[in-house]
Write a protein that holds these residues in place. Sequence first.
Motif, mmCIF file in Angstrom:
data_model
loop_
_atom_site.group_PDB
_atom_site.id
_atom_site.type_symbol
_atom_site.label_atom_id
_atom_site.label_comp_id
_atom_site.label_asym_id
_atom_site.label_seq_id
_atom_site.Cartn_x
_atom_site.Cartn_y
_atom_site.Cartn_z
ATOM 1 N N THR A 1 -1.450 5.771 6.617
ATOM 2 C CA THR A 1 -1.285 7.107 7.190
ATOM 3 C C THR A 1 0.512 7.329 7.383
ATOM 4 O O THR A 1 0.791 8.405 7.579
ATOM 5 C CB THR A 1 -1.832 7.609 8.143
ATOM 6 O OG1 THR A 1 -1.506 6.480 9.416
ATOM 7 C CG2 THR A 1 -3.387 7.476 8.206
ATOM 8 N N ASP A 2 1.093 6.495 7.450
ATOM 9 C CA ASP A 2 2.540 6.372 7.811
ATOM 10 C C ASP A 2 3.345 5.422 6.973
ATOM 11 O O ASP A 2 3.862 4.194 7.363
ATOM 12 C CB ASP A 2 2.951 6.167 9.309
ATOM 13 C CG ASP A 2 4.303 6.603 9.634
ATOM 14 O OD1 ASP A 2 5.191 6.761 8.687
ATOM 15 O OD2 ASP A 2 4.726 6.368 10.755
ATOM 16 N N CYS A 3 3.880 5.900 5.903
ATOM 17 C CA CYS A 3 4.248 4.994 4.700
ATOM 18 C C CYS A 3 5.702 4.463 5.149
ATOM 19 O O CYS A 3 6.376 3.455 4.762
ATOM 20 C CB CYS A 3 4.401 5.382 3.245
ATOM 21 S SG CYS A 3 2.600 4.987 2.569
ATOM 22 N N GLN B 1 -0.579 6.651 -2.206
ATOM 23 C CA GLN B 1 -1.942 6.626 -2.763
ATOM 24 C C GLN B 1 -2.956 7.514 -1.952
ATOM 25 O O GLN B 1 -2.826 7.606 -0.901
ATOM 26 C CB GLN B 1 -2.430 4.907 -2.780
ATOM 27 C CG GLN B 1 -2.840 4.229 -1.449
ATOM 28 C CD GLN B 1 -3.269 3.035 -1.494
ATOM 29 O OE1 GLN B 1 -4.258 2.803 -2.295
ATOM 30 N NE2 GLN B 1 -2.533 2.112 -1.000
ATOM 31 N N VAL B 2 -3.968 8.060 -2.761
ATOM 32 C CA VAL B 2 -4.659 8.876 -1.935
ATOM 33 C C VAL B 2 -6.378 8.603 -2.599
ATOM 34 O O VAL B 2 -6.245 7.897 -3.613
ATOM 35 C CB VAL B 2 -4.654 10.309 -2.520
ATOM 36 C CG1 VAL B 2 -3.258 10.905 -1.692
ATOM 37 C CG2 VAL B 2 -4.679 10.653 -3.785
ATOM 38 N N GLY C 1 0.673 -1.206 0.043
ATOM 39 C CA GLY C 1 -0.065 -0.103 0.010
ATOM 40 C C GLY C 1 0.776 1.246 0.103
ATOM 41 O O GLY C 1 0.338 2.553 0.071
ATOM 42 N N CYS C 2 2.291 1.110 -0.107
ATOM 43 C CA CYS C 2 3.066 2.152 0.009
ATOM 44 C C CYS C 2 4.045 2.415 -1.145
ATOM 45 O O CYS C 2 4.516 1.275 -1.497
ATOM 46 C CB CYS C 2 3.736 2.507 1.202
ATOM 47 S SG CYS C 2 2.498 3.027 2.603
#
Length: 505
Positions: free
Chosen positions: A360-362, A310-311, A297-298
């Motif tokens: 929220t914290d890659c 990603q947003v 996811g990062c």
Amino acid sequence: METLSFILLGMAFAMQANAEYNCKRLDDCQNNAICESDGNCTCTLPENTYYNCKYDITSTPCSTICQNGGTCVTVSGSQVCACPYDYYGANCEKELVEIGCLGGTAKYTIRIPQTFNGTVELSAASLPTPAPTPCVPTGLPADGYKVFAVTFDIGSGTTNCAKTYLETNTTDGDTSYTAKFLVRYSADLTTSIDELYTLTCTHTGSEIIVYKEITDVSLTATDLDTTSKEKQFQSVAMTLQKDNAPLTGPIVVGTVFEVVVYVDDPEAFDDVFIDSCIANNTLAGAALKTYEIFKSGCPTAKGKMTTAEQVIYSFIESGVNKTAKSISIQAFKFRDTQKLGLTCTARMCKAGDDSCAAPTDCDAVRAAPAAPTEATTTTTTTTAAPTAPTPPAGGTRKKRAADDVTEETVSTVVTVLNPGETLVSTSTVAGNKTSVADPETCLAHGSIVSVIAILGGLVGILLLACLALACVIMRRREPKLLESVAHSGFAIPRAHTNGAYTREY
């Protein structure tokens, strides 16, 4: 003469364009600082104000004399010089980029931090492939840097790299020798954070002038062109967007575009999560190259160079609001092919399932140890590099066997061209390759032909107008000419027969 070599000491005048720091090249922000999308470090500690947040350069000044704009700082009780990005050494007395400009040779040296894993290449149009050994920068380690150097023979020598690979210019008796080095921060990719070093040594009278220019590589010709696609129904799909609109035209390396993965079956799923993305060169067998830009996811540690986190992304298609996630990518290409494949694994979530929320914290995700492999009943899908010459719109989708599995793989292929390059398509007849001109190039050639035709027509009209004007002028001058002859008393002699020569029969 070689003995009259000029050394850069007092007799040299230096002009320099400083290299610009960009943390995305080596991901080297210190003390937990954040590397921002603009290439600058945001320090988490207010006292760390150095360019990469390594030192506190606002602390009480110390006594060590630092050169070239360096600042003396105290670190663990010792005084050190915090050097500007272009300098290094105990007192910042050394330059990262040097030009040893002598009468018979010119040596160009570039130093890059030892974490550099890319390539440095001499850029010359006449340089053969592979390049001659003396012309290949080696990257030897020294003082915490990788040192890339090439020495050219600009006199009569034949030991070093030939001066034919330098750009030589002679003006008013001054001769300049320019070497260009392309610094790529990935061995296989071309990206917008690559640098072009232009280093010049000029012999002028009794002086030697040194000029340095370091710029980001900015490609302005057509670089990314999507292939034609067809729309198909699927529960999750991929599309490429730019400026909140479908990417339908060419873009250049470094231009930001979005890879959007969205739910195409809102009755079945409510949200989507981009789990991983791998770029590939679409070649088969041993020639296949892959570049993991997204994982868990990062963006990956290497992927951060070109890929953002990603947003949530939303857009309307055919009047329907689509739920999506997107990742922004600065356009890049593999150096050995015109095809760039993007294969992403996406997870779908039903209403009330928050596992599709973006991390929220890659930084913490990247720092976490890899999860151990466990045997599960879930079937793993292995996706080969996409090789279809014309993939459908939004990419292709591969479903898993079970109907209740909530992960799918989507992929697409785009065509990436270097400046001035023509599109090469593989023919199905006898494996021949056919060069197909870029559509914009064709349009440009057509426009040139049209302009030439219009100019030719205008020239023809002007010639006809000049001819008609000349005829009018001649007609107007003819009566005046006859009148002037009549007033002058001039008579045209007439032919007659002299009687003395008359013969009677």
